[in-house]
Design an enzyme around this catalytic site. Structure first.
Site, PDB file in Angstrom:
ATOM      1  N   CYS A 381       0.832  -1.197   0.000  1.00 34.68           N
ATOM      2  CA  CYS A 381       0.000   0.000   0.000  1.00 34.68           C
ATOM      3  C   CYS A 381       0.876   1.260   0.000  1.00 34.68           C
ATOM      4  O   CYS A 381       1.466   1.571  -1.030  1.00 34.68           O
ATOM      5  CB  CYS A 381      -0.991  -0.028   1.153  1.00 34.68           C
ATOM      6  SG  CYS A 381      -2.446   0.968   0.792  1.00 34.68           S
ATOM      7  N   HIS A 507      -3.453  -4.977   0.237  1.00 37.90           N
ATOM      8  CA  HIS A 507      -2.867  -5.512   1.479  1.00 37.90           C
ATOM      9  C   HIS A 507      -2.910  -7.040   1.486  1.00 37.90           C
ATOM     10  O   HIS A 507      -3.817  -7.626   2.070  1.00 37.90           O
ATOM     11  CB  HIS A 507      -3.638  -4.981   2.686  1.00 37.90           C
ATOM     12  CG  HIS A 507      -3.444  -3.523   2.951  1.00 37.90           C
ATOM     13  ND1 HIS A 507      -2.411  -3.043   3.725  1.00 37.90           N
ATOM     14  CD2 HIS A 507      -4.139  -2.444   2.538  1.00 37.90           C
ATOM     15  CE1 HIS A 507      -2.489  -1.728   3.789  1.00 37.90           C
ATOM     16  NE2 HIS A 507      -3.529  -1.334   3.077  1.00 37.90           N
ATOM     17  N   GLU A 509      -1.308  -8.979   3.194  1.00 37.46           N
ATOM     18  CA  GLU A 509      -1.114  -9.531   4.545  1.00 37.46           C
ATOM     19  C   GLU A 509      -2.424  -9.962   5.195  1.00 37.46           C
ATOM     20  O   GLU A 509      -2.430 -10.781   6.106  1.00 37.46           O
ATOM     21  CB  GLU A 509      -0.364  -8.526   5.437  1.00 37.46           C
ATOM     22  CG  GLU A 509      -1.125  -7.276   5.859  1.00 37.46           C
ATOM     23  CD  GLU A 509      -1.027  -6.114   4.875  1.00 37.46           C
ATOM     24  OE1 GLU A 509      -0.754  -6.366   3.678  1.00 37.46           O
ATOM     25  OE2 GLU A 509      -1.244  -4.953   5.285  1.00 37.46           O
TER      26      GLU A 509
HETATM   27  N1  GLN Z   1      -1.930   6.847   2.822  1.00 36.84           N
HETATM   28  C1  GLN Z   1      -2.021   6.091   1.625  1.00 36.84           C
HETATM   29  C2  GLN Z   1      -3.383   6.236   0.950  1.00 36.84           C
HETATM   30  O1  GLN Z   1      -4.329   6.611   1.571  1.00 36.84           O
HETATM   31  C3  GLN Z   1      -1.704   4.631   1.874  1.00 36.84           C
HETATM   32  C4  GLN Z   1      -2.699   3.939   2.708  1.00 36.84           C
HETATM   33  C5  GLN Z   1      -2.202   2.635   3.257  1.00 36.84           C
HETATM   34  O2  GLN Z   1      -1.018   2.357   3.238  1.00 36.84           O
HETATM   35  N2  GLN Z   1      -3.100   1.823   3.788  1.00 36.84           N
HETATM   36  O3  GLN Z   1      -3.510   5.963  -0.214  1.00 36.84           O
END
Ligand code: GLN
Length: 538
Positions: A381, A507, A509
């Site tokens: 992410c 994600h 994970e």
């Molecule tokens: N802050 C980033 C976004 O909102 C990444 C979010 C995250 O890593 N979950 O796109």
């Protein structure tokens, strides 16, 4: 349908969630279908708006629900299917009750905690029971007995128990038996008082799971049994584990928790088959290989902020009989000392998700170091956004390239707000959330690891790669190996001339289990091992 209610006493952070999940493992391995559910007494509608300092990681489900991290344990320890209905907060309960009241559903009655709030809580137990079609529903009540905000939940489960009867429901209380150093002994008084508190509100626990640092001897068990009014065998010892949280089911099995539960609920099954689980533990305790992975983040000092990430890394190791030493590296330390000092001896570097600017420059330095030195890199992410920013700045010469999350006026906004996010004004539940399809480009490392051309992965972000820059990136060997099916959103990147440089906007994970390691984590660990030791796994 049988119901198990798990409450907690004395202090928080006793690992009620792990206990609930581990009991789930045992019951599933007895051939039962298990559902799990968590009640959280706080007033937030969900934990999605809370900082990791408050409540650890926010765990995301397929349906996009932002939930308590205990649901992560449930998914890792069992095959249960979770949806937004499996995590109920006081905030949701009150929201529903107040909406009902405005709609006139209470027909002129005074709306009260008992019965309206408690009924709403019971409705949720029923709803999850119906949706899950399971044999057993385990409901974990967050918080600690004695908390004011937990009372409606305890009252609701007391009433529920009365309705379904003692053959169909039971109470398990997870409590703490502290070791007092000066006295050199374990003390049962806090447990006695916490059970007394429960009995005061009409709940008499059938089983006490006693968290302790040292074994409970017979005498102590007898004392707890006598003063807390539970049978001697139902005083269960849950000592701190030596190696891994995945030992908890085996520990509870040795204490015969599953047997006691099945007897109490009149469930006839064979003993739990824990062969697969034992093999996982063997690999965790005495692995054939070892590797060091650095996680570069901003909440490094918090145990729970990157919970699923740490677990998925460990699962990736289990897949190769490889123990993983995880080094938690504060991104701000890299900003101060440079990357060499902390990253040089690692097999691989992982940059997890995150929000807010603090530490981003350190993460960018880590990504650069990994890219230039051929060290396996895995970004999740924000970790993918970091990889893009780093590549723009240092490989494509776009000085000051950034995400508009951190630098709204940057000349090179390689990461920017998604179109649909421009209209969003509310914070809660408004990110791009939950499982979304991702199409994989044939011939990429990712497609090979997945062994598939389309996958579903969970999301939680507002920003994304700005496709105006796509061609410039591609020309220099930066592959967009995974995209949304319509090609609009860049979901997964990898570098051509690098042993393993991969990052995902989603994600992964959240979809890894010890007995089903996620393919990308599996690939990352294999690459990291080869990088650290110079030889591939056989
Ligand atoms: N802050 C980033 C976004 O909102 C990444 C979010 C995250 O890593 N979950 O796109």
């Amino acid at each position: 349908m049988k119901y198990i209610f798990i409450t907690g006493g004395v202090v928080s952070s006793l690992g009620k969630g792990l206990t609930a999940a581990s009991l789930g493992t045992l019951l599933e391995n007895r051939g039962l279908k298990v559902a799990l559910q968590k009640f959280d007494p706080y007033l937030n509608v969900d934990p999605g708006t809370m900082s990791p300092f408050q409540h650890g990681e926010v765990y995301v489900l397929d349906d996009g629900a932002e939930t308590d991290l205990d649901l992560g344990h449930y998914e890792r320890f069992t095959n249960t299917n979770l949806t937004r209905f499996n995590n109920l907060t006081s905030g949701q309960v009150y929201q529903t009750v107040l909406n009902n009241e405005r709609e006139g559903k209470y027909l002129g009655k005074t709306v009260q905690v008992i019965p309206h709030v408690t009924d709403e809580i019971q409705n949720r137990i029923q709803k999850v029971a119906e949706l899950s079609d399971a044999d057993v529903l385990i409901t974990e009540i967050g918080g600690t007995t004695g908390d004011i905000e937990g009372l409606p939940f305890l009252e609701a489960i007391r009433e529920f128990y009365l309705d379904v009867g003692p053959e169909n429901a039971m109470f398990i209380h997870v409590t703490y038996v502290p070791f007092i150093k000066a006295a050199g002994e374990l003390k049962t008084k806090p447990t006695q008082q916490s059970v007394a508190k429960l009995r005061e509100i009409g709940i008499a626990p059938h089983v006490l799971v006693c968290r302790c640092e040292y074994p409970l001897d017979k005498e102590l068990r007898r004392k707890i049994s006598l003063f807390c009014n539970v049978p001697y065998e139902a005083v269960i010892e849950e000592k701190d584990v030596d190696h891994s949280i995945y030992e908890v089911p085996l520990m509870l099995e040795r204490e015969r928790l599953d047997e006691i539960v099945c007897k109490s609920l009149r469930l006839e099954t064979a003993p739990a088959n824990m062969v697969e689980w034992q093999e996982i533990i063997r690999k965790l305790i005495a692995p054939q290989h070892r590797v060091r992975i650095g996680v570069v983040g901003k909440y490094i000092e918090l145990q729970d902020a990157y919970k699923s990430v740490y677990e998925a890394i460990i699962h990736g190791g289990v897949a190769h009989d490889c123990g993983v030493v995880i080094e938690r590296i504060d991104a701000e330390v890299i900003e101060k000392d440079g990357p060499e000092k902390t990253l040089a001896k690692l097999g691989g570097v992982l940059v997890p998700g995150g929000f807010g600017e603090r530490g981003t420059e350190g993460k960018i330095l880590a990504a650069k170091y990994a890219r230039e030195n051929g060290i396996p890199y895995f970004g999740l992410c924000l970790g993918m956004q970091i990889a893009c920013i780093e590549f723009a700045r240092n490989a494509l010469g776009m000085e000051g390239a950034h995400s508009t999350e951190f630098a709204p006026d940057t000349k090179y906004p390689v990461i920017c707000l998604m179109d649909e996010q421009h209209q969003v004004t509310k914070k809660g539940g408004t990110m791009r959330l939950g499982a979304q399809p991702c199409k994989l480009m044939a011939g990429t490392q990712a497609a090979e690891l997945y062994g598939a051309t389309e996958v579903m992965e969970r999301h939680r972000h507002r920003f994304e790669f700005n496709t105006n820059y796509r061609e410039q990136f591609e020309e220099r060997g930066f592959l967009f190996a995974g995209t949304s099916p319509d090609n609009d959103l860049m979901e997964l990147i990898e570098l051509r001339d690098h042993p393993f440089y991969m990052a995902a906007q989603f994600h992964p994970e959240f979809k890894s289990k010890p007995n089903k390691p996620h393919p990308l984590f599996k690939g990352f660990i294999a690459a990291a091992h080869q990088s650290q030791h110079g030889v591939p796994f056989k």
